[in-house]
Design an enzyme around this catalytic site. Sequence first.
Site, PDB file in Angstrom:
ATOM      1  N   CYS A 169       8.375   0.120  -4.452  1.00 19.45           N
ATOM      2  CA  CYS A 169       7.705  -1.054  -5.008  1.00 19.45           C
ATOM      3  C   CYS A 169       7.243  -0.765  -6.433  1.00 19.45           C
ATOM      4  CB  CYS A 169       6.522  -1.457  -4.128  1.00 19.45           C
ATOM      5  SG  CYS A 169       5.748  -3.010  -4.615  1.00 19.45           S
ATOM      6  N   CYS A 170       6.634   0.413  -6.656  1.00 19.91           N
ATOM      7  CA  CYS A 170       6.212   0.809  -8.001  1.00 19.91           C
ATOM      8  C   CYS A 170       7.405   0.886  -8.946  1.00 19.91           C
ATOM      9  CB  CYS A 170       5.498   2.156  -7.956  1.00 19.91           C
ATOM     10  SG  CYS A 170       3.843   2.128  -7.235  1.00 19.91           S
TER      11      CYS A 170
ATOM     12  N   CYS B 163      -2.388  -2.669  -9.212  1.00 18.42           N
ATOM     13  CA  CYS B 163      -2.118  -3.900  -8.475  1.00 18.42           C
ATOM     14  C   CYS B 163      -3.234  -4.142  -7.444  1.00 18.42           C
ATOM     15  CB  CYS B 163      -0.770  -3.804  -7.759  1.00 18.42           C
ATOM     16  SG  CYS B 163       0.645  -3.739  -8.870  1.00 18.42           S
TER      17      CYS B 163
ATOM     18  N   CYS C  11       2.256   6.649  -9.969  1.00 15.45           N
ATOM     19  CA  CYS C  11       3.223   5.614  -9.608  1.00 15.45           C
ATOM     20  C   CYS C  11       4.603   5.866 -10.200  1.00 15.45           C
ATOM     21  CB  CYS C  11       2.725   4.241 -10.063  1.00 15.45           C
ATOM     22  SG  CYS C  11       2.529   4.098 -11.848  1.00 15.45           S
TER      23      CYS C  11
ATOM     24  N   CYS D  97      -3.208  -2.529  -3.936  1.00  9.90           N
ATOM     25  CA  CYS D  97      -3.153  -1.069  -3.933  1.00  9.90           C
ATOM     26  C   CYS D  97      -4.351  -0.423  -4.619  1.00  9.90           C
ATOM     27  CB  CYS D  97      -1.870  -0.587  -4.607  1.00  9.90           C
ATOM     28  SG  CYS D  97      -0.363  -1.167  -3.807  1.00  9.90           S
TER      29      CYS D  97
END
Length: 242
Positions: free
Chosen positions: A122-123, A205, A232, A208
Amino acid sequence: MDKIRQETLKNWNEQIDQLSLKESIAWVLQHVEGKVVFSTSFGIEDQVITHYLEPHYDSVELFTLDTGRQFNETYEVFQKTQSKYPNLNIKTYYPEETDIQEYYSKSGVNGFYNSIEERKQCCFIRKVKPLNKALDGASVWITGLRAEQSANRETMQFLEWDADHQLIKFNPLLLFTLEEVEAEVDQYNIPINSLYKKGYLSIGCAPCTRAIEPGEDFRAGRWWWENGKKECGLHIHTDQNN
């Protein structure tokens, strides 16, 4: 890193070691050739650098990464920053829609909670790929990294070679303490994210990031459900001699 580049960076670091923040930024912009970019996430460190870059807005390309999962407070400080510095132009980079759709289909909208691998993916989609676009053609990347932020950042230099992106990374706040950064904010009335004073010292985010508790590590609020290094993929520090 080749020996010539290593010696050059060593010499440059010695040149700026005793300079003030204002002086070191001016020195780098004068002596290091090529396109210079600055990435801001509107964290407190980045806000201080944005303030000191004001005389150089024509010489530096400022950009941010909009991951699509940010706090509304981050957009609020973005707006306040644009209002305080009317000559400021911040370019925004976004993740690819097809990448997001594929991730949702495979892992779910919040799949990053499932495993470290899915979180890193996702990162990669939301941060690393857009960053690579933003850094394309750049020779110098200015960051808000500080040595005391985490153990794996303690070996950084003011100027260092980023082998992954094939450019020079410039960390002007390297030796600043958090208290010194806060003092700059107070002195110059620099806008900061309203979440900062609520315990969000490192803001990423929304899904997170949480506030940290007294005594916790600076980055304990990032990906709090994981153990180990809290990175990340944007700033992976590599050996200077490689």
